[in-house]
Design a protein around this motif. Structure first.
Motif, PDB file in Angstrom:
ATOM      1  N   LEU A  74       0.819  -1.206   0.000  1.00 34.00           N
ATOM      2  CA  LEU A  74       0.000   0.000   0.000  1.00 34.00           C
ATOM      3  C   LEU A  74       0.860   1.266   0.000  1.00 34.00           C
ATOM      4  O   LEU A  74       0.498   2.279  -0.588  1.00 34.00           O
ATOM      5  CB  LEU A  74      -0.918   0.022   1.229  1.00 34.00           C
ATOM      6  CG  LEU A  74      -2.092  -0.947   1.252  1.00 34.00           C
ATOM      7  CD1 LEU A  74      -2.760  -0.939   2.630  1.00 34.00           C
ATOM      8  CD2 LEU A  74      -3.113  -0.593   0.171  1.00 34.00           C
ATOM      9  N   GLY A  75       1.977   1.206   0.704  1.00 30.78           N
ATOM     10  CA  GLY A  75       2.819   2.389   0.824  1.00 30.78           C
ATOM     11  C   GLY A  75       2.148   3.499   1.610  1.00 30.78           C
ATOM     12  O   GLY A  75       2.464   4.675   1.426  1.00 30.78           O
ATOM     13  N   ALA A  76       1.227   3.136   2.485  1.00 33.13           N
ATOM     14  CA  ALA A  76       0.482   4.124   3.275  1.00 33.13           C
ATOM     15  C   ALA A  76       1.166   4.349   4.613  1.00 33.13           C
ATOM     16  O   ALA A  76       1.896   3.489   5.111  1.00 33.13           O
ATOM     17  CB  ALA A  76      -0.949   3.651   3.496  1.00 33.13           C
ATOM     18  N   GLU A  77       0.902   5.505   5.197  1.00 38.38           N
ATOM     19  CA  GLU A  77       1.411   5.797   6.528  1.00 38.38           C
ATOM     20  C   GLU A  77       0.409   6.674   7.267  1.00 38.38           C
ATOM     21  O   GLU A  77      -0.340   7.433   6.655  1.00 38.38           O
ATOM     22  CB  GLU A  77       2.782   6.469   6.471  1.00 38.38           C
ATOM     23  CG  GLU A  77       2.824   7.752   5.675  1.00 38.38           C
ATOM     24  CD  GLU A  77       4.236   8.317   5.595  1.00 38.38           C
ATOM     25  OE1 GLU A  77       4.829   8.581   6.649  1.00 38.38           O
ATOM     26  OE2 GLU A  77       4.735   8.495   4.472  1.00 38.38           O
ATOM     27  N   LEU A  78       0.396   6.547   8.570  1.00 38.60           N
ATOM     28  CA  LEU A  78      -0.512   7.329   9.404  1.00 38.60           C
ATOM     29  C   LEU A  78       0.185   8.590   9.894  1.00 38.60           C
ATOM     30  O   LEU A  78       1.412   8.618  10.049  1.00 38.60           O
ATOM     31  CB  LEU A  78      -0.992   6.501  10.598  1.00 38.60           C
ATOM     32  CG  LEU A  78      -1.863   5.292  10.261  1.00 38.60           C
ATOM     33  CD1 LEU A  78      -2.345   4.617  11.540  1.00 38.60           C
ATOM     34  CD2 LEU A  78      -3.051   5.685   9.393  1.00 38.60           C
ATOM     35  N   PRO A  79      -0.572   9.650  10.174  1.00 44.85           N
ATOM     36  CA  PRO A  79       0.032  10.900  10.648  1.00 44.85           C
ATOM     37  C   PRO A  79       0.595  10.756  12.057  1.00 44.85           C
ATOM     38  O   PRO A  79       0.212   9.834  12.800  1.00 44.85           O
ATOM     39  CB  PRO A  79      -1.145  11.883  10.608  1.00 44.85           C
ATOM     40  CG  PRO A  79      -2.352  11.031  10.766  1.00 44.85           C
ATOM     41  CD  PRO A  79      -2.038   9.758  10.025  1.00 44.85           C
ATOM     42  N   PRO A  80       1.487  11.644  12.463  1.00 42.48           N
ATOM     43  CA  PRO A  80       2.061  11.587  13.811  1.00 42.48           C
ATOM     44  C   PRO A  80       1.019  11.692  14.919  1.00 42.48           C
ATOM     45  O   PRO A  80       1.263  11.249  16.040  1.00 42.48           O
ATOM     46  CB  PRO A  80       3.018  12.788  13.838  1.00 42.48           C
ATOM     47  CG  PRO A  80       3.322  13.076  12.408  1.00 42.48           C
ATOM     48  CD  PRO A  80       2.074  12.731  11.657  1.00 42.48           C
ATOM     49  N   THR A  81      -0.137  12.277  14.614  1.00 48.86           N
ATOM     50  CA  THR A  81      -1.192  12.433  15.613  1.00 48.86           C
ATOM     51  C   THR A  81      -2.046  11.178  15.765  1.00 48.86           C
ATOM     52  O   THR A  81      -2.977  11.172  16.569  1.00 48.86           O
ATOM     53  CB  THR A  81      -2.107  13.610  15.248  1.00 48.86           C
ATOM     54  OG1 THR A  81      -2.442  13.522  13.857  1.00 48.86           O
ATOM     55  CG2 THR A  81      -1.409  14.942  15.510  1.00 48.86           C
ATOM     56  N   ALA A  82      -1.722  10.118  15.021  1.00 47.79           N
ATOM     57  CA  ALA A  82      -2.459   8.857  15.147  1.00 47.79           C
ATOM     58  C   ALA A  82      -1.883   8.055  16.312  1.00 47.79           C
ATOM     59  O   ALA A  82      -1.185   7.052  16.128  1.00 47.79           O
ATOM     60  CB  ALA A  82      -2.390   8.059  13.852  1.00 47.79           C
ATOM     61  N   ILE A  83      -2.181   8.503  17.515  1.00 48.82           N
ATOM     62  CA  ILE A  83      -1.653   7.846  18.712  1.00 48.82           C
ATOM     63  C   ILE A  83      -2.159   6.407  18.766  1.00 48.82           C
ATOM     64  O   ILE A  83      -3.359   6.152  18.619  1.00 48.82           O
ATOM     65  CB  ILE A  83      -2.069   8.617  19.976  1.00 48.82           C
ATOM     66  CG1 ILE A  83      -1.380   9.983  19.994  1.00 48.82           C
ATOM     67  CG2 ILE A  83      -1.723   7.836  21.242  1.00 48.82           C
ATOM     68  CD1 ILE A  83      -1.778  10.867  21.160  1.00 48.82           C
ATOM     69  N   GLY A  84      -1.247   5.479  18.972  1.00 50.12           N
ATOM     70  CA  GLY A  84      -1.575   4.063  18.948  1.00 50.12           C
ATOM     71  C   GLY A  84      -1.027   3.358  17.726  1.00 50.12           C
ATOM     72  O   GLY A  84      -1.014   2.134  17.661  1.00 50.12           O
TER      73      GLY A  84
END
Length: 243
Positions: A171-181
């Protein structure tokens, strides 16, 4: 020794405590719903009509979460659609009932009145090829039993989406730094951006790489800097200046 402790305390204050207090003040000053019953959960209208987009698609959406948590954290979820399907399927994890929920809310529904944004999108043949892997990762989510959800440090809604991303690296996806957990794991592992990270159950960790830059996490909060897509990362604010 005292000098090291003093400078460590200064860094924690500057990198973590001060940004949280600053963003928290802005957050509290805004008008917010008093409870989930008063919140707006309706569609934000940011997704195209399924009939207008007949090809397969995979998206990740994020919106600030409710209450004081929203000052520092977002809630993320997956929106999937097979080619020719009449509608989208929304998958997310919540704190009540069975953790993994399907189509509980509109695919692009607001979260506690907070506007969602599309943080990742893949369409067409590539999405169609990866959909079975994504659905298999959803079905294999290890914390799918009632009572396994935990707001902090996880496993929570962001742990769920991060686990799918980790299971389907194509997917090459990533979550933002504010995605705690998102970093609720222990050990040394590759990041979605092609770098490496070490985490102690989401309580503390470091990520580094060409695209990651240097990111330091403490109690789920992330501070750091990116160089290839220049951005300053601050707790509460997220990535400032990211392209």
């Amino acid at each position: 020794m005292r000098s090291t402790i003093r400078w460590s305390a200064v860094l924690v204050i500057l990198l973590f405590i001060a940004p949280v207090l600053a963003h928290g003040a802005v957050w509290i000053a805004a008008d917010r719903p008093s409870s989930w019953r008063d919140a707006d959960w309706s569609s934000a209208g940011i997704l195209p009509s399924p009939r207008a987009e007949p090809e397969a698609s995979i998206r990740i959406l994020a919106a600030r979460t409710g209450g004081l948590k929203g000052a520092v954290a977002v809630h993320t979820w997956l929106v999937l659609k097979h080619a020719g399907a009449d509608g989208y399927d929304r998958y997310e994890v919540t704190a009540w009932g069975l953790p993994v929920r399907r189509n509980r809310n509109a695919p692009d529904g607001r979260w506690y009145s907070n506007e969602p944004e599309i943080i990742y999108a893949l369409r067409g043949a590539e999405a169609a090829a990866l959909l079975p892997k994504v659905e298999a990762a959803i079905a294999a989510y290890p914390w799918s039993r009632p009572g396994t959800y935990r707001v902090w440090p996880g496993p929570n809604s962001n742990t769920f989406v991060a686990s799918v991303i980790a299971a389907v690296p194509e997917l090459g996806a990533e979550l933002p730094p504010t995605a705690i957990g998102r970093d609720y794991r222990t050990g040394f592992f590759p990041t979605p951006s092609g770098g490496w990270a070490v985490s102690l159950g989401g309580l503390a960790g470091v990520a580094f790489g060409i695209r990651d830059g240097l990111q330091i996490s403490l109690l789920g909060l992330v501070a750091g800097v990116r160089f290839t897509a220049p951005a300053l990362i601050l707790p509460g604010f997220g990535a400032i200046g990211a392209g």
